[in-house]
Design a protein around this motif. Structure first.
Motif, PDB file in Angstrom:
ATOM      1  N   GLU A   1      -2.199   4.624   2.736  1.00 21.33           N
ATOM      2  CA  GLU A   1      -1.847   4.473   4.142  1.00 21.33           C
ATOM      3  C   GLU A   1      -2.009   3.025   4.568  1.00 21.33           C
TER       4      GLU A   1
ATOM      5  N   CYS B   1       2.074   2.210  -3.314  1.00 18.36           N
ATOM      6  CA  CYS B   1       1.022   2.774  -4.177  1.00 18.36           C
ATOM      7  C   CYS B   1       0.494   4.105  -3.650  1.00 18.36           C
ATOM      8  N   GLY B   2       1.163   4.648  -2.641  1.00 18.28           N
ATOM      9  CA  GLY B   2       0.759   5.945  -2.097  1.00 18.28           C
ATOM     10  C   GLY B   2      -0.405   5.888  -1.133  1.00 18.28           C
TER      11      GLY B   2
ATOM     12  N   ARG C   1       0.833  -1.199   0.000  1.00 17.38           N
ATOM     13  CA  ARG C   1       0.000   0.000   0.000  1.00 17.38           C
ATOM     14  C   ARG C   1       0.874   1.259   0.000  1.00 17.38           C
ATOM     15  N   TYR C   2       1.955   1.272   0.784  1.00 22.20           N
ATOM     16  CA  TYR C   2       2.859   2.427   0.786  1.00 22.20           C
ATOM     17  C   TYR C   2       3.426   2.667  -0.610  1.00 22.20           C
TER      18      TYR C   2
END
Length: 317
Positions: A306, A303-304, A300-301
């Motif tokens: 949280e 892909c921007g 997830r990080y």
């Protein structure tokens, strides 16, 4: 009183569907990827790695095992970690512990070679400094995260309570003491952190350890050593457990009869405690689940996004 068993499989059953939904929520069909670096040979480590591989495959994660010979130097290992950092298909990188003794003096340099955004063991200076200062960084160590997920699931709180932590490993005891005794735990979930932590290790006089156990509302025991040097079979005997306490036995070892046991005399302690984790079947599965949660967060990080949020339903019974 008979303690309620806190089962890793029960907590995992509620978390895994949420992990799957979290994967599906990432745009672009990203497949979370995890790389493990194994230096030399270690039977226990091989077992842990098989469990991690199996769990990754069950959820559709990519798992890559990189083996390095026992004579690998710190510089070579740091270079290997650096190459894994550059692989955009990998969202988590960890070095399987324990390392060969020749590398122990360089372990923090090795940890710090991992990209903090892929440091799923939570061992880099960036991530460990965060929970030292009251945050939770990008990642908490997998076992710490797993136990805290268990606490949320079963309604065990630590705020304002006396918590005994044994052991001082970077990925268990030391991290538990910081997170449960500081503000980090409260950032993870309601009622966590902000405890009065009593932190014991192999140099703690035995009578102080037993006194601490008798007063502790929550025990998180990660020592794992052979207690026979103390003249008994378990580090924490059942009669040393406070009535109504919650016990998380993180340790795993084989006794002289070949049976898998932990630090706490489970059967006797169950007659006094309100909640207890069995060994095996308690914390172990949650370490793997915590790792998978961390790998998903790493994806997830990248892909921007949280970190993933999870909901715990109250267990029946």
């Amino acid at each position: 009183m008979t303690a309620k068993l806190m089962l890793g499989a029960e907590v995992t059953a509620g978390l895994r569907p949420q992990i799957l939904r979290g994967i599906q929520a990432i745009q672009g069909g990203v497949q979370p990827g995890l790389a493990a670096v194994m230096v030399g040979a270690n039977e226990a480590s091989e077992t842990y790695l098989r469990n991690k591989r199996r769990s990754c495959e069950e959820l559709g994660f990519r798992f890559q095992l990189v083996r390095a010979p026992s004579g690998t130097t710190a510089e070579e290992l740091i270079g290997l970690v650096g190459s894994l950092n550059q692989d955009s298909d990998l969202h988590g990188v960890f070095v399987q512990l324990p390392l060969p003794s020749a590398l122990d003096v360089a372990k923090y340099s090795i940890f710090d070679a991992i990209d903090p955004l892929k440091d799923v063991d939570g061992l880099t200076s960036t991530n460990s400094l965060s929970f030292y200062r009251g945050g939770i960084g990008y990642f908490l160590p997998a076992t710490v995260r797993g136990v805290m997920e268990m606490m949320l699931h079963y309604g065990v709180t630590t705020e304002g309570k006396r918590v005994l932590v044994t052991g001082r490993s970077d990925i268990t005891g030391k991290a538990f003491a910081m997170v449960l005794g500081g503000r980090s735990g409260s950032r993870f979930g309601p009622g966590l952190g902000n405890a009065q932590v009593i932190w014991c290790n192999r140099h703690t006089p035995d009578h102080h350890l037993l006194d601490a156990a008798k007063q502790a509302d929550v025990i998180v025991s990660c020592a794992g050593g052979d207690p026979e040097r103390l003249g008994r079979e378990y580090l924490i005997p059942g009669e040393a457990v406070k009535k109504g306490s919650a016990i998380f036995d993180v340790a795993l070892r084989r006794n002289r009869k070949g049976k898998l046991v932990g630090d706490v005399e489970t059967e006797a302690a169950s007659e006094r405690a309100a909640y207890i984790t069995p060994v095996p079947g308690g914390v172990g599965p949650m370490t793997v689940t915590g790792l998978l949660q961390n790998v998903l967060d790493g994806a997830r990080y990248a892909c921007g996004l949280e970190r993933m949020n999870y909901v715990h339903e109250k267990p029946s019974g």
